[in-house]
Design a protein around this motif. Structure first.
Motif, PDB file in Angstrom:
ATOM      1  N   UNK A 251      21.175  40.743  61.584  1.00  0.00           N
ATOM      2  CA  UNK A 251      21.576  41.771  60.628  1.00  0.00           C
ATOM      3  C   UNK A 251      22.368  41.100  59.515  1.00  0.00           C
ATOM      4  N   UNK A 252      21.922  41.330  58.290  1.00  0.00           N
ATOM      5  CA  UNK A 252      22.488  40.617  57.152  1.00  0.00           C
ATOM      6  C   UNK A 252      23.302  41.570  56.284  1.00  0.00           C
ATOM      7  N   UNK A 253      24.555  41.202  56.080  1.00  0.00           N
ATOM      8  CA  UNK A 253      25.470  41.999  55.272  1.00  0.00           C
ATOM      9  C   UNK A 253      25.601  41.358  53.887  1.00  0.00           C
ATOM     10  N   UNK A 254      25.838  42.160  52.878  1.00  0.00           N
ATOM     11  CA  UNK A 254      25.968  41.607  51.536  1.00  0.00           C
ATOM     12  C   UNK A 254      26.574  42.674  50.644  1.00  0.00           C
ATOM     13  N   UNK A 255      27.016  42.287  49.455  1.00  0.00           N
ATOM     14  CA  UNK A 255      27.140  40.901  48.971  1.00  0.00           C
ATOM     15  C   UNK A 255      28.518  40.316  49.177  1.00  0.00           C
ATOM     16  N   UNK A 256      29.370  40.984  49.955  1.00  0.00           N
ATOM     17  CA  UNK A 256      30.756  40.536  50.082  1.00  0.00           C
ATOM     18  C   UNK A 256      30.948  39.458  51.138  1.00  0.00           C
ATOM     19  N   UNK A 257      30.010  39.333  52.079  1.00  0.00           N
ATOM     20  CA  UNK A 257      30.276  38.532  53.265  1.00  0.00           C
ATOM     21  C   UNK A 257      29.401  37.304  53.433  1.00  0.00           C
ATOM     22  N   UNK A 258      28.404  37.156  52.615  1.00  0.00           N
ATOM     23  CA  UNK A 258      27.555  35.975  52.769  1.00  0.00           C
ATOM     24  C   UNK A 258      26.935  35.607  51.431  1.00  0.00           C
ATOM     25  N   UNK A 283      32.459  48.955  54.498  1.00  0.00           N
ATOM     26  CA  UNK A 283      32.517  49.114  53.048  1.00  0.00           C
ATOM     27  C   UNK A 283      33.734  49.972  52.722  1.00  0.00           C
ATOM     28  N   UNK A 284      34.716  49.395  52.051  1.00  0.00           N
ATOM     29  CA  UNK A 284      35.918  50.134  51.682  1.00  0.00           C
ATOM     30  C   UNK A 284      35.614  51.116  50.545  1.00  0.00           C
ATOM     31  N   UNK A 285      36.441  52.153  50.374  1.00  0.00           N
ATOM     32  CA  UNK A 285      36.076  53.249  49.470  1.00  0.00           C
ATOM     33  C   UNK A 285      35.894  52.850  48.013  1.00  0.00           C
ATOM     34  N   UNK A 286      36.711  51.928  47.518  1.00  0.00           N
ATOM     35  CA  UNK A 286      36.550  51.531  46.112  1.00  0.00           C
ATOM     36  C   UNK A 286      35.232  50.793  45.899  1.00  0.00           C
ATOM     37  N   UNK A 418      37.244  34.678  45.637  1.00  0.00           N
ATOM     38  CA  UNK A 418      36.581  35.964  45.472  1.00  0.00           C
ATOM     39  C   UNK A 418      35.100  35.918  45.819  1.00  0.00           C
ATOM     40  N   UNK A 419      34.534  34.736  46.014  1.00  0.00           N
ATOM     41  CA  UNK A 419      33.110  34.655  46.297  1.00  0.00           C
ATOM     42  C   UNK A 419      32.751  35.333  47.598  1.00  0.00           C
ATOM     43  N   UNK A 420      31.459  35.683  47.716  1.00  0.00           N
ATOM     44  CA  UNK A 420      31.005  36.387  48.912  1.00  0.00           C
ATOM     45  C   UNK A 420      31.321  35.607  50.178  1.00  0.00           C
ATOM     46  N   UNK A 421      31.132  34.284  50.105  1.00  0.00           N
ATOM     47  CA  UNK A 421      31.336  33.474  51.295  1.00  0.00           C
ATOM     48  C   UNK A 421      32.814  33.203  51.563  1.00  0.00           C
ATOM     49  N   UNK A 422      33.697  33.646  50.664  1.00  0.00           N
ATOM     50  CA  UNK A 422      35.112  33.305  50.795  1.00  0.00           C
ATOM     51  C   UNK A 422      35.867  34.240  51.722  1.00  0.00           C
ATOM     52  N   UNK A 559      44.769  39.584  48.172  1.00  0.00           N
ATOM     53  CA  UNK A 559      43.722  40.589  48.354  1.00  0.00           C
ATOM     54  C   UNK A 559      42.385  39.866  48.323  1.00  0.00           C
ATOM     55  N   UNK A 560      41.344  40.574  48.724  1.00  0.00           N
ATOM     56  CA  UNK A 560      39.978  40.065  48.621  1.00  0.00           C
ATOM     57  C   UNK A 560      39.086  41.253  48.295  1.00  0.00           C
ATOM     58  N   UNK A 561      38.051  41.078  47.467  1.00  0.00           N
ATOM     59  CA  UNK A 561      37.199  42.216  47.101  1.00  0.00           C
ATOM     60  C   UNK A 561      36.629  42.960  48.304  1.00  0.00           C
ATOM     61  N   UNK A 562      36.366  42.250  49.396  1.00  0.00           N
ATOM     62  CA  UNK A 562      35.811  42.908  50.573  1.00  0.00           C
ATOM     63  C   UNK A 562      36.877  43.716  51.297  1.00  0.00           C
ATOM     64  N   UNK A 563      38.021  43.086  51.579  1.00  0.00           N
ATOM     65  CA  UNK A 563      39.088  43.774  52.301  1.00  0.00           C
ATOM     66  C   UNK A 563      40.367  42.945  52.209  1.00  0.00           C
TER      67      UNK A 563
END
Length: 598
Positions: A251-258, A283-286, A418-422, A559-563
């Motif tokens: 299962x592939x998640x994106x674009x925040x996590x990979x 997925x956070x509300x914002x 801030x990158x997806x992999x970060x 902070x991080x864009x994902x969480x």
């Protein structure tokens, strides 16, 4: 004509008659560019719907066929409704009805949720509340029974603990279709009796068993052999490929996590691979408001070069098969009439959404309101913390004055990452030894921040304190009951007064997030349902969380864009240094360690 021909659940006889054109369809969606996921073809067609089912799909015009209502598809692309096979609604900070409001216009028509966040607060009762709040919605919500509550027994205090008997009971409930992510992969391969009984319960019933592991080689073979069907913990294509080669769905998640492009290139290097699914997880509300939901994951994979047909299969057909929901995933006779009409296939621009044969959204908005149910009052009174004082947010030193060595939790990720992999890097920690001053019998924080975790489930009120390095915090404090996975009250700050203010604000709100600076609350978001969710609409919750993020940045908190990393500092299953209400915990050594170093 049978009186059942226009009912929501048509009889088999009427469905056959409608499919032959002997009785009128309830709805005829004409003039669409039909995307056939089995053949890969795209051609002009019309779709007849009876009740909640597709009756027929025919090429070309349907002028000769009768229907009670006709809908001009205007050449838009017709694809099945999206199916998300792994997510936690609680992470959206919305209740199920509000979540449905948010994702239906995005083309999501079926989800399989793991409610382990609320289960950590309210146990089986919380899972039942999520099921009850999901009934009667145009978004079809199924539940995978949480398998690891708490995430690490004995190392943290959760609101409940689910046993194998509890899992067995939940599997008998209507709407529960499998076992959620089995995070205790060590327990599985090392034959922990509790985990083995939980897995056996799923195997006996032949239901979905979702995985969650960081294993390789023979250990991974053992985990798959135990019955784990799929895994969403995929941060590199190399690791995902090993699982796929062993028969495990990835299962592939994106674009925040990979790194989406890495995965697309990896998939394209294989010869006609199948067995990969697109999911959202958290997925956070914002992010939900700004970017969308599963539609955003699909879009990101297409933009990275994945064929749109493959992206659609991975978000419709494959998850339907995986979840044993064989009545959806395709627009075909007899299947549920969950249909999306897209302006663009490559851009995945959703124009109209049909769920169970009803038009539920157009132009990004719901066609009619969704009934909003409330959670019971006991679900809104879960922050059971006694009176706090300033001394609760100070640390006594074993000496009155002088230098002393302390064990510190150090955040490792780059502050501006801030990158997806970060994201995975942003929540990694380690213990380091620092020297601090003792003044009048109290520790002087210096450049460090103080972190406290306070048990909030009414089970003794335990509290642990530690020191945090690399948080970025310059001043003020933040407090939250969103603190994976046990969701105790976590507080981090530089000033005891601000820490007390932020903590008391969260207690007053009966859950949520608060930020204090110079004695004032500068941002807060109430999350009264289990301390995790709001009953307000997405727009309001997203706006509140955006203000919280802004306040984090104003006091320097990372902070991080994902969480925000703050939400994961008390999770004792992610390397390496954590703090629970019971103390500082070394994940690698699997033991508690002291604050003061020898």
């Amino acid at each position: 004509m049978s009186s059942l021909a226009s009912s929501k659940h048509p009889s088999l006889e009427d469905l056959i008659k409608a499919a032959r054109g002997l009785i009128p369809a309830d709805l005829l969606i004409e003039n669409v560019s039909y995307v056939n996921l089995l053949t890969g073809e795209i051609y002009r067609a019309s779709i007849g719907v009876l009740g909640d089912r597709v009756a027929y799909v025919i090429e070309g015009d349907a002028d000769r066929l009768k229907a009670r209502r006709r809908f001009d598809g205007k050449g838009l692309y017709a694809v099945p409704g999206l199916i998300d096979s792994h997510l936690h609604i609680e992470s959206s900070m919305l209740t199920p009805p509000r979540f449905a409001e948010a994702v239906l216009p995005r083309g999501v028509t079926t989800v399989a949720i793991d409610p382990h966040e609320i289960a950590n607060v309210l146990g089986k009762k919380g899972v039942k509340y999520m099921l009850e709040a999901s009934r009667g919605l145009p978004l079809k919500i199924y539940v995978l029974a949480p398998t690891c509550v708490p995430s690490l027994p004995g190392k943290e205090t959760s609101g409940a603990e689910l046993t194998a008997d509890d899992i067995e009971e939940m599997l008998s409930w209507k709407g529960v279709i499998g076992l959620a992510e089995v995070m205790d992969f060590s327990g599985v391969i090392n034959l922990d009796p509790k985990m083995i009984e939980i897995v056996k319960a799923g195997r006996r019933r032949g239901v979905v068993i979702d995985g969650h592991c960081f294993l390789k080689g023979l250990d991974l073979n053992a985990y798959v052999a135990a019955g784990m069907e799929a895994d969403h913990e995929n941060f590199s294509f190399e690791d995902a490929l090993e699982k796929l080669r062993l028969g495990m769905l990835i299962k592939l998640r994106a674009p925040y996590l990979l790194d989406v492009r890495e995965f697309v290139n990896g998939l394209k290097s294989l010869r006609s691979p199948i067995g990969f699914l697109l999911v959202t997880d958290d997925i956070l509300p914002d992010n939900l408001k700004r970017d969308g939901h599963l539609d955003n994951v699909v879009r990101s994979f297409i933009e990275a070069g994945l064929d749109p047909i493959e992206a659609l299969r991975a978000s419709t057909l494959y998850p339907a098969i995986h979840l044993r929901l064989y009545d959806r995933g395709l627009i075909a006779p007899g299947r549920l009439a969950d249909i999306i009409l897209l302006r663009s296939l490559e851009g995945f621009e959703v124009e109209h959404v049909f769920a169970d044969g009803d038009l539920v959204a157009s132009g990004g908005k719901l066609v009619k309101p969704i009934p909003i149910s409330s959670f019971p009052e006991d679900a809104k009174k879960t922050v059971k913390v006694g009176r706090l004082s300033l001394e609760d947010f100070k640390i006594r030193a074993p000496i009155k004055r002088g230098k002393i060595k302390v064990r510190v939790i150090e955040l490792l990720g780059a502050e501006e990452a801030e990158g997806a992999e970060s994201f995975s890097q942003s929540i990694l920690t380690r213990f380091s030894i620092e020297e601090v001053e003792a003044r009048e019998g109290w520790l002087d924080l210096g450049d460090l921040a103080l972190i406290a975790v306070i048990e909030r489930h009414g089970k003794g009120g335990g509290m642990a304190k530690g020191l945090l390095k690399g948080s970025g915090l310059r001043e003020g404090a933040a407090a939250s009951t969103v603190a994976h996975d046990s969701h105790n009250l976590i507080v981090v700050g530089k000033d005891p007064k601000d820490m007390l203010s932020a903590a008391n604000k969260v207690i007053e709100m009966q859950g949520g997030v608060a930020v204090a600076r110079k004695g004032e609350i500068i941002a807060s978001l109430p999350l009264p349902v289990a301390g995790l969710m709001s009953e307000e609409p997405l727009e309001e919750v997203a706006e509140g969380f955006e203000k919280v993020r802004k306040a984090f940045r104003s006091i320097g908190l990372r902070d991080h864009p994902y969480s925000p990393p703050l939400f994961f500092l008390a999770l004792p299953v992610i390397p390496e240094a954590k703090i629970t209400d019971k103390g500082l915990y070394s994940v690698l050594e699997q033991k508690f360690v002291s604050l003061f170093a020898e």
